[in-house]
Design a protein around this motif. Structure first.
Motif, PDB file in Angstrom:
ATOM      1  N   LEU A 152      29.291  79.024  38.917  1.00 24.33           N
ATOM      2  CA  LEU A 152      29.494  77.739  39.532  1.00 24.33           C
ATOM      3  C   LEU A 152      31.017  78.025  39.928  1.00 24.33           C
ATOM      4  N   ALA A 153      31.916  77.871  39.107  1.00 18.57           N
ATOM      5  CA  ALA A 153      33.198  77.607  39.448  1.00 18.57           C
ATOM      6  C   ALA A 153      33.780  78.850  40.539  1.00 18.57           C
ATOM      7  N   THR A 154      32.956  79.968  40.394  1.00 13.18           N
ATOM      8  CA  THR A 154      33.176  81.005  41.782  1.00 13.18           C
ATOM      9  C   THR A 154      33.121  80.265  43.169  1.00 13.18           C
ATOM     10  N   PHE A 155      32.106  79.693  43.087  1.00 15.06           N
ATOM     11  CA  PHE A 155      32.241  78.632  44.500  1.00 15.06           C
ATOM     12  C   PHE A 155      33.158  78.077  45.092  1.00 15.06           C
ATOM     13  N   THR A 156      33.984  77.296  44.074  1.00 15.06           N
ATOM     14  CA  THR A 156      35.099  76.816  44.561  1.00 15.06           C
ATOM     15  C   THR A 156      36.306  77.578  44.839  1.00 15.06           C
ATOM     16  N   VAL A 157      36.553  78.540  43.702  1.00 15.96           N
ATOM     17  CA  VAL A 157      37.630  79.346  43.760  1.00 15.96           C
ATOM     18  C   VAL A 157      37.654  80.263  45.051  1.00 15.96           C
ATOM     19  N   LEU A 158      36.542  80.975  45.240  1.00 16.68           N
ATOM     20  CA  LEU A 158      36.408  81.695  46.514  1.00 16.68           C
ATOM     21  C   LEU A 158      36.813  80.981  47.621  1.00 16.68           C
ATOM     22  N   GLN A 159      36.152  79.644  47.655  1.00 22.35           N
ATOM     23  CA  GLN A 159      36.274  78.964  48.945  1.00 22.35           C
ATOM     24  C   GLN A 159      37.612  78.484  49.191  1.00 22.35           C
ATOM     25  N   LEU A 160      38.439  78.154  48.028  1.00 22.26           N
ATOM     26  CA  LEU A 160      39.892  78.215  48.141  1.00 22.26           C
ATOM     27  C   LEU A 160      40.882  79.189  48.474  1.00 22.26           C
ATOM     28  N   LEU A 161      40.364  80.366  47.873  1.00 24.28           N
ATOM     29  CA  LEU A 161      41.003  81.930  48.066  1.00 24.28           C
ATOM     30  C   LEU A 161      40.988  81.994  49.657  1.00 24.28           C
ATOM     31  N   VAL A 162      39.953  81.764  50.239  1.00 22.62           N
ATOM     32  CA  VAL A 162      39.678  82.267  51.658  1.00 22.62           C
ATOM     33  C   VAL A 162      40.378  81.263  52.580  1.00 22.62           C
ATOM     34  N   TYR A 163      40.645  79.896  52.232  1.00 18.37           N
ATOM     35  CA  TYR A 163      41.037  78.939  52.629  1.00 18.37           C
ATOM     36  C   TYR A 163      42.717  79.486  52.908  1.00 18.37           C
ATOM     37  N   ALA A 164      43.260  79.531  51.464  1.00 21.84           N
ATOM     38  CA  ALA A 164      44.793  80.111  51.484  1.00 21.84           C
ATOM     39  C   ALA A 164      44.995  81.353  52.209  1.00 21.84           C
ATOM     40  N   ALA A 165      44.174  82.471  52.066  1.00 20.89           N
ATOM     41  CA  ALA A 165      44.351  83.707  52.748  1.00 20.89           C
ATOM     42  C   ALA A 165      44.301  83.568  54.354  1.00 20.89           C
ATOM     43  N   LEU A 166      43.806  82.615  54.495  1.00 18.31           N
ATOM     44  CA  LEU A 166      43.685  82.511  56.349  1.00 18.31           C
ATOM     45  C   LEU A 166      44.643  81.521  56.771  1.00 18.31           C
ATOM     46  N   GLN A 167      45.538  81.020  56.077  1.00 19.53           N
ATOM     47  CA  GLN A 167      46.458  80.136  56.686  1.00 19.53           C
ATOM     48  C   GLN A 167      47.558  80.713  57.537  1.00 19.53           C
ATOM     49  N   VAL A 168      48.185  81.845  57.382  1.00 17.12           N
ATOM     50  CA  VAL A 168      48.970  82.586  58.074  1.00 17.12           C
ATOM     51  C   VAL A 168      48.220  82.988  59.518  1.00 17.12           C
ATOM     52  N   PRO A 169      47.182  83.959  59.074  1.00 16.47           N
ATOM     53  CA  PRO A 169      46.374  84.223  60.319  1.00 16.47           C
ATOM     54  C   PRO A 169      46.054  83.239  61.355  1.00 16.47           C
ATOM     55  N   VAL A 170      45.546  81.939  60.665  1.00 26.37           N
ATOM     56  CA  VAL A 170      45.182  80.842  61.592  1.00 26.37           C
ATOM     57  C   VAL A 170      46.220  80.232  62.423  1.00 26.37           C
ATOM     58  N   GLY A 171      47.463  80.397  61.591  1.00 24.36           N
ATOM     59  CA  GLY A 171      48.682  79.769  62.328  1.00 24.36           C
ATOM     60  C   GLY A 171      48.943  80.533  63.482  1.00 24.36           C
ATOM     61  N   VAL A 172      48.855  81.933  63.412  1.00 24.72           N
ATOM     62  CA  VAL A 172      49.367  82.597  64.806  1.00 24.72           C
ATOM     63  C   VAL A 172      47.967  82.512  65.725  1.00 24.72           C
ATOM     64  N   LEU A 173      47.024  82.055  65.177  1.00 24.10           N
ATOM     65  CA  LEU A 173      45.708  82.199  66.261  1.00 24.10           C
ATOM     66  C   LEU A 173      46.048  80.871  66.974  1.00 24.10           C
ATOM     67  N   LEU A 174      46.442  79.811  66.113  1.00 22.25           N
ATOM     68  CA  LEU A 174      46.873  78.354  66.745  1.00 22.25           C
ATOM     69  C   LEU A 174      47.657  78.460  67.735  1.00 22.25           C
ATOM     70  N   ASP A 175      48.920  79.152  67.585  1.00 23.17           N
ATOM     71  CA  ASP A 175      49.945  79.587  68.684  1.00 23.17           C
ATOM     72  C   ASP A 175      49.336  80.083  69.824  1.00 23.17           C
ATOM     73  N   ARG A 176      48.332  80.945  69.575  1.00 21.27           N
ATOM     74  CA  ARG A 176      47.696  81.744  70.854  1.00 21.27           C
ATOM     75  C   ARG A 176      46.676  80.933  71.561  1.00 21.27           C
ATOM     76  N   PHE A 177      45.862  80.404  70.839  1.00 19.57           N
ATOM     77  CA  PHE A 177      44.756  79.629  71.450  1.00 19.57           C
ATOM     78  C   PHE A 177      44.672  77.938  71.525  1.00 19.57           C
ATOM     79  N   GLY A 178      45.393  77.445  70.696  1.00 14.48           N
ATOM     80  CA  GLY A 178      45.638  76.020  70.544  1.00 14.48           C
ATOM     81  C   GLY A 178      44.441  75.489  69.824  1.00 14.48           C
ATOM     82  N   SER A 179      44.940  74.240  69.444  1.00 16.30           N
ATOM     83  CA  SER A 179      44.078  73.351  68.412  1.00 16.30           C
ATOM     84  C   SER A 179      42.478  73.248  68.851  1.00 16.30           C
TER      85      SER A 179
END
Length: 436
Positions: free
Chosen positions: A49-76
């Motif tokens: 059950l804890a794996t649901f939350t931990v993996l969800q937050l891990l994905v969130y954290a891991a994607l922050q820099v790629p998402v930031g770059v995509l944000l500059d490329r494609f917009g909000s």
């Protein structure tokens, strides 16, 4: 509606984006009151059950820099729509599946979609509002997002027990479809002409420039140091600490968590006003809040026996201030980066708090497992004293790094942009030659 900074169109665009962020917070926290039902539905253990939350937050954290770059490329707008699609798909899947593996996939989709929302909304604030308005609107954005957490508590629990698992999560997914229509109709990335998109071949150079800006790393460490205590408490360990460690009833512990959310909503705008008037003191403000949080935690953990209820009230109120203080990191990123790099800068900053939160959550669990091997039913006050004390090294490291990068940022401005340093001291956070 006119497209002027801070005008009616700006507020319409912001409210459309904010509504998506509130929904994202709801999706992020929706497993909180559904945990026991999820364990029965998926036939899983507490660790799974804890794996649901931990993996969800891990994905969130891991994607922050790629998402930031995509944000500059494609917009909000494009990223918010993509995030809505992923979260909607994740909740649809979560509503109908019954196996652990597909449940994990559903939470990963929710985490990936959630990762795209907050920094996109803050970029909207940066581009649609003036420098005097941005700190306040940023704070209000962060704190109004907690409406999603409130909706994911008592109302969600009532729906789950009233109409059942599948209809409840299908309705939550349907909200994503409704808001996608709102975003398509209302949102634009920037007032006037659209903000120029970052070319792919310039991504690496832009990201290096973003990281090299001392203000970016100052924002990252400000977010790292101030956010994690509140996140660890609200998402995972606060309720067990209050009930098993401090001996409170579940109703009282739940009330304290609601008080924590209310404190964030109340104090966020106040802190935003202070930041707008005194931008030169922003990192000092973060250090003051972190110092207060660490001090109250030290008093509670050293108290002989369970702490009295008034002291626990002080604990949750002061710890909640870390939420508004963490938003200062995004304002620092805005000041020290030009508009074409603001997405990647926001992504870098947002990594800080979630890396600290995940690390602290894991360490608390490891310590509890070592000192109370009997599991959650065997948790004791002494075990929680040792476990919750793992927060202090994070506060110490973060405070040192804030002090270090504040000096670096001021030194950089003094050497390369003295006019910007003077503007900062004069109360301006749009720095000449840097942010525009």
């Amino acid at each position: 509606m006119t497209n002027v900074l801070g005008g009616r169109r700006a507020y319409a665009v912001w409210l459309a984006a904010l509504s998506v962020y509130i929904l994202a917070v709801f999706h992020r926290t929706s497993l909180g009151v559904a945990g026991l039902l999820a364990a029965d539905r998926f036939h899983i253990s507490g660790t799974q059950l804890a794996t649901f939350t931990v993996l969800q937050l891990l994905v969130y954290a891991a994607l922050q820099v790629p998402v930031g770059v995509l944000l500059d490329r494609f917009g909000s707008k494009r990223l918010i729509l993509t995030g809505l699609a992923l979260m909607t798909g994740g909740q649809l899947l979560f509503a109908v599946v019954g196996t652990f593996e597909l449940g994990v996939l559903a939470r990963v989709l929710v985490g990936a979609g959630d990762a795209m929302i907050f920094v996109s909304v803050i970029r909207v604030v940066t581009l649609w509002f003036g420098v005097r308005q941005s700190p306040m609107i940023t704070q209000v954005t962060g704190q109004l997002g907690q409406v999603g957490a409130i909706a994911a508590s008592f109302p969600l629990a009532a729906a789950l027990h009233g109409v059942g698992w599948t209809p409840t999560f299908l309705a939550a997914a349907l909200m994503g479809v409704v808001l996608a229509v709102v975003v398509v109709v209302v949102m634009r990335d920037a007032p006037g002409e659209e903000h120029p998109q970052l070319r792919l071949r310039a991504v690496g150079r832009s990201l290096r420039s973003t990281w090299d800006a001392p203000g970016t790393r100052l924002g990252l460490w400000s977010h790292f140091t101030s956010q994690f205590g509140m996140t660890v408490f609200t998402l995972l360990w606060g309720f067990p600490f209050l009930v098993r460690g401090q001996g409170l009833s579940e109703a009282t512990a739940g009330g304290l968590l609601v008080l924590m959310t209310a404190t964030q909503i109340l104090f966020g705008p106040l802190l935003g006003g202070v930041v707008a008037r005194h931008p030169y003191q922003r990192s000092h403000l973060v250090l003051a809040v972190v110092g207060a949080i660490a001090t109250v935690w030290a008093v509670v953990l050293l108290w002989p026996g369970p702490a009295p209820l008034p002291l626990l009230v002080v604990l949750v109120v002061v710890t909640a201030l870390g939420g508004p203080a963490s938003m200062v990191g995004f304002d620092l990123a805005r000041s020290f980066n030009p508009r074409e790099r603001i997405g990647s800068a926001l992504g870098v900053v947002n990594v800080g708090g979630f890396v600290a939160s995940l690390s602290a959550m894991a360490l608390v669990g490891i310590v509890l497992d070592q000192v109370t091997p009997g599991g959650p039913t065997a948790y004791t006050l002494d075990g929680f004293r040792l476990a919750m004390a793992v927060q202090f090294p994070f506060w110490a490291l973060g405070a040192l790094q804030i002090w270090r990068y504040r000096r670096k940022a001021i030194g950089h401005l003094s050497e390369h942009h003295p006019e910007a340093l003077q503007a900062l001291r004069d109360g301006e956070s749009a720095l000449p030659g840097i942010s525009r």
